[in-house]
Motif scaffolding. Sequence first.
Motif, PDB file in Angstrom:
ATOM      1  N   TYR A 101      64.899  15.687 122.514  1.00 32.24           N
ATOM      2  CA  TYR A 101      64.152  15.335 121.308  1.00 32.24           C
ATOM      3  C   TYR A 101      64.916  14.245 120.574  1.00 32.24           C
ATOM      4  N   TYR A 102      64.219  13.146 120.301  1.00 34.03           N
ATOM      5  CA  TYR A 102      64.772  12.024 119.550  1.00 34.03           C
ATOM      6  C   TYR A 102      63.940  11.890 118.289  1.00 34.03           C
ATOM      7  N   ASN A 103      64.600  11.954 117.116  1.00 34.88           N
ATOM      8  CA  ASN A 103      63.852  12.088 115.875  1.00 34.88           C
ATOM      9  C   ASN A 103      64.509  11.313 114.740  1.00 34.88           C
ATOM     10  N   GLN A 104      63.660  10.689 113.935  1.00 34.62           N
ATOM     11  CA  GLN A 104      64.114  10.072 112.696  1.00 34.62           C
ATOM     12  C   GLN A 104      63.265  10.588 111.551  1.00 34.62           C
ATOM     13  N   LYS A 105      63.924  10.939 110.449  1.00 35.14           N
ATOM     14  CA  LYS A 105      63.244  11.294 109.214  1.00 35.14           C
ATOM     15  C   LYS A 105      63.644  10.255 108.161  1.00 35.14           C
ATOM     16  N   ILE A 106      62.651   9.517 107.653  1.00 38.77           N
ATOM     17  CA  ILE A 106      62.881   8.537 106.585  1.00 38.77           C
ATOM     18  C   ILE A 106      62.247   9.084 105.314  1.00 38.77           C
ATOM     19  N   ASN A 107      63.056   9.483 104.366  1.00 44.96           N
ATOM     20  CA  ASN A 107      62.575  10.002 103.087  1.00 44.96           C
ATOM     21  C   ASN A 107      62.626   8.914 102.017  1.00 44.96           C
ATOM     22  N   CYS A 108      61.908   9.165 100.939  1.00 42.88           N
ATOM     23  CA  CYS A 108      62.038   8.390  99.700  1.00 42.88           C
ATOM     24  C   CYS A 108      61.543   6.953  99.792  1.00 42.88           C
ATOM     25  N   MET A 109      60.556   6.682 100.667  1.00 45.46           N
ATOM     26  CA  MET A 109      59.896   5.383 100.639  1.00 45.46           C
ATOM     27  C   MET A 109      58.947   5.328  99.441  1.00 45.46           C
ATOM     28  N   THR A 110      58.834   4.167  98.803  1.00 49.48           N
ATOM     29  CA  THR A 110      57.898   3.991  97.698  1.00 49.48           C
ATOM     30  C   THR A 110      56.488   3.845  98.250  1.00 49.48           C
ATOM     31  N   ALA A 111      55.553   4.587  97.678  1.00 50.60           N
ATOM     32  CA  ALA A 111      54.160   4.547  98.135  1.00 50.60           C
ATOM     33  C   ALA A 111      53.263   4.034  97.017  1.00 50.60           C
ATOM     34  N   ASP A 112      52.160   3.380  97.431  1.00 49.08           N
ATOM     35  CA  ASP A 112      51.181   2.885  96.475  1.00 49.08           C
ATOM     36  C   ASP A 112      49.819   2.860  97.170  1.00 49.08           C
ATOM     37  N   GLY A 113      48.832   3.458  96.542  1.00 49.35           N
ATOM     38  CA  GLY A 113      47.492   3.485  97.127  1.00 49.35           C
ATOM     39  C   GLY A 113      46.745   4.726  96.697  1.00 49.35           C
ATOM     40  N   GLY A 114      45.950   5.271  97.609  1.00 51.26           N
ATOM     41  CA  GLY A 114      45.195   6.460  97.269  1.00 51.26           C
ATOM     42  C   GLY A 114      44.274   6.874  98.392  1.00 51.26           C
ATOM     43  N   PHE A 115      43.514   7.922  98.130  1.00 51.30           N
ATOM     44  CA  PHE A 115      42.508   8.383  99.088  1.00 51.30           C
ATOM     45  C   PHE A 115      41.320   8.937  98.324  1.00 51.30           C
ATOM     46  N   SER A 116      40.199   9.001  99.002  1.00 57.03           N
ATOM     47  CA  SER A 116      38.991   9.558  98.390  1.00 57.03           C
ATOM     48  C   SER A 116      38.396  10.590  99.327  1.00 57.03           C
ATOM     49  N   LEU A 117      37.796  11.583  98.731  1.00 57.38           N
ATOM     50  CA  LEU A 117      37.072  12.606  99.465  1.00 57.38           C
ATOM     51  C   LEU A 117      35.672  12.641  98.889  1.00 57.38           C
ATOM     52  N   GLY A 118      34.749  11.967  99.575  1.00 57.41           N
ATOM     53  CA  GLY A 118      33.428  11.771  99.004  1.00 57.41           C
ATOM     54  C   GLY A 118      33.531  10.876  97.783  1.00 57.41           C
ATOM     55  N   ASP A 119      33.013  11.336  96.660  1.00 60.20           N
ATOM     56  CA  ASP A 119      33.038  10.559  95.422  1.00 60.20           C
ATOM     57  C   ASP A 119      34.302  10.774  94.595  1.00 60.20           C
ATOM     58  N   LYS A 120      35.162  11.708  95.017  1.00 63.89           N
ATOM     59  CA  LYS A 120      36.356  12.028  94.237  1.00 63.89           C
ATOM     60  C   LYS A 120      37.532  11.179  94.683  1.00 63.89           C
ATOM     61  N   GLU A 121      38.170  10.521  93.716  1.00 60.05           N
ATOM     62  CA  GLU A 121      39.298   9.637  93.996  1.00 60.05           C
ATOM     63  C   GLU A 121      40.615  10.340  93.653  1.00 60.05           C
ATOM     64  N   TYR A 122      41.604  10.140  94.504  1.00 52.83           N
ATOM     65  CA  TYR A 122      42.943  10.681  94.291  1.00 52.83           C
ATOM     66  C   TYR A 122      43.929   9.524  94.278  1.00 52.83           C
ATOM     67  N   SER A 123      44.789   9.501  93.285  1.00 49.57           N
ATOM     68  CA  SER A 123      45.733   8.400  93.143  1.00 49.57           C
ATOM     69  C   SER A 123      47.091   8.738  93.762  1.00 49.57           C
ATOM     70  N   LEU A 124      47.552   7.828  94.606  1.00 50.50           N
ATOM     71  CA  LEU A 124      48.915   7.870  95.128  1.00 50.50           C
ATOM     72  C   LEU A 124      49.670   6.628  94.659  1.00 50.50           C
ATOM     73  N   ALA A 125      49.389   6.228  93.430  1.00 53.05           N
ATOM     74  CA  ALA A 125      49.974   5.012  92.857  1.00 53.05           C
ATOM     75  C   ALA A 125      51.476   5.185  92.636  1.00 53.05           C
ATOM     76  N   LYS A 126      52.200   4.097  92.756  1.00 48.04           N
ATOM     77  CA  LYS A 126      53.645   4.164  92.540  1.00 48.04           C
ATOM     78  C   LYS A 126      53.975   4.505  91.097  1.00 48.04           C
ATOM     79  N   GLU A 127      53.051   4.201  90.163  1.00 50.21           N
ATOM     80  CA  GLU A 127      53.260   4.556  88.758  1.00 50.21           C
ATOM     81  C   GLU A 127      53.317   6.066  88.552  1.00 50.21           C
ATOM     82  N   LYS A 128      52.759   6.802  89.507  1.00 46.72           N
ATOM     83  CA  LYS A 128      52.812   8.264  89.444  1.00 46.72           C
ATOM     84  C   LYS A 128      54.021   8.815  90.192  1.00 46.72           C
ATOM     85  N   LYS A 129      54.961   7.915  90.516  1.00 44.25           N
ATOM     86  CA  LYS A 129      56.190   8.275  91.218  1.00 44.25           C
ATOM     87  C   LYS A 129      55.885   8.865  92.594  1.00 44.25           C
ATOM     88  N   THR A 130      54.924   8.255  93.277  1.00 47.70           N
ATOM     89  CA  THR A 130      54.553   8.687  94.614  1.00 47.70           C
ATOM     90  C   THR A 130      55.590   8.212  95.624  1.00 47.70           C
TER      91      THR A 130
END
Length: 346
Positions: A170-199
Motif C-alpha cells: 500500500y502506497y498512500n499520501q494524505k494531504i490535509n489543510c488545503m484551502t477550498a473554495d466553491g460549493g455544491f447544490s442538491l436540487g434547488d438547495k445551495e451549500y457553500s464551501l467558500a474559503k470565507e467559511k474556513k473551508t
Amino acid sequence: MFQNEVKEIRRLLDKEGNISEAGFAKKLNWEYNRADITARPCRIKEWDYYYIGNDECALCLTMADMGYIGALSATVMDFTEPSQITKSAVCFFPMGSFRMPYTSIAGDCSRKIGKVEMTFINDGFTRRLYGKYPKFGNAGETLSFNVTLTDFPEESMVIATPFEKKGYFYYNQKINCMTADGGFSLGDKEYSLAKEKKTLATLDWGRGVWTYDNTWYWGSLQTYLADGTKFGFNIGYGFGCNDQATENMLFYDGKSYKLDEVTFHIPQKDGKDDFMSPWEFTSSDGRFEMQFEPLIDRYAPFDLKLFAMIPHQVFGYFTGKAVLDDGQTIELTRTLGFAEKVRNKW
C-alpha cells in the motif's frame, strides 16, 4: 517503535514487485508505476478520495479503480441539522481503465458511469473538482459540485507499507489543510464551501495491491487555530505491516510532525462496536490524547458477500491535546473531524 523516514527519491517497487524500502516520508519520495506491479491486474487498487468541509457542511468525492469494480462515490453532509446522503455508481472489472495518475503531484482523471460524471483536474498548483450525480437526493434531486483547491502544504503524510504476502503493498499520501473554495447544490438547495467559511480539504491518495480480507482504522482533522494557523492530523492503522513506520502525523503551518502508535478505543455494546457513543484515542508516546463525540455515522455498506466494503466513517468533535516535536501543545475543543473503521473483502 522504529520509524524509517525515507528522504531520497526512489522507485516504489523492486523487480519482484515488492516495496524497495518501507517507511514514511513527508513528501512523495517513492515513484509509483503500475507497470512495476507483478500481481494480477484484478488485485490492483487505485483511488483518489477528497473530503471538503467546514463547520456547516461537507462534500466527499471518490474516484476508484479497484480491479474487480470501479466506483464514483459522493457524500453530502449537513452538520447543522445532522444528516448525510451517500451514493455510488459502479462498473465491473475496470482493470486500470480509469487511468488514475501515477503521482498526486499533478495529473487529471475523469470518468463517467451511466449519467454520473466526475472530473479531478490537477496542474500542480490548483485542483479543480467538478461533476454531477443525477437522482442523488432522497427525492431524486441532482447533485452538482464545483470546488477549487489551492495552498498545498509543503509537507504531508506519505507511507509505503508492505503486506506479509509477497507482491502486495500500500502506497498512500494524505494531504490535509488545503484551502477550498466553491460549493455544491442538491436540487434547488445551495451549500457553500467558500474559503470565507474556513473551508478546508483533505486528499487520500491510495495505490496498491491489497490482500482479500482486511480491516483498517483512519482518523483525520483539519482546522484553523485561534491565531489563524492551519492545524490537522492523520491517524490510523491496519494498512499492512507497520513495523517500519506508522501513518500517524500532525500538521502545523504546512509542516509534518511524526507520531508513534495511536490506538482507537471504540466503545462496545452487547459485544459490538457502538459507533455513536463517545470514543477515546491514546498514543504510545503520549503526544496524542483525544476524546471524540460522534455526530454522524456515514454507514454506507456495499455487500455482495464475496465482495464487500463495509465502512463506518463517523464524523464528530475532537477534544484533547496534540504535541509537536518541539513540545508545543495544541489544544482542541469540540473541533470537527472524523474517525472510521472499515472492513473490506476485495
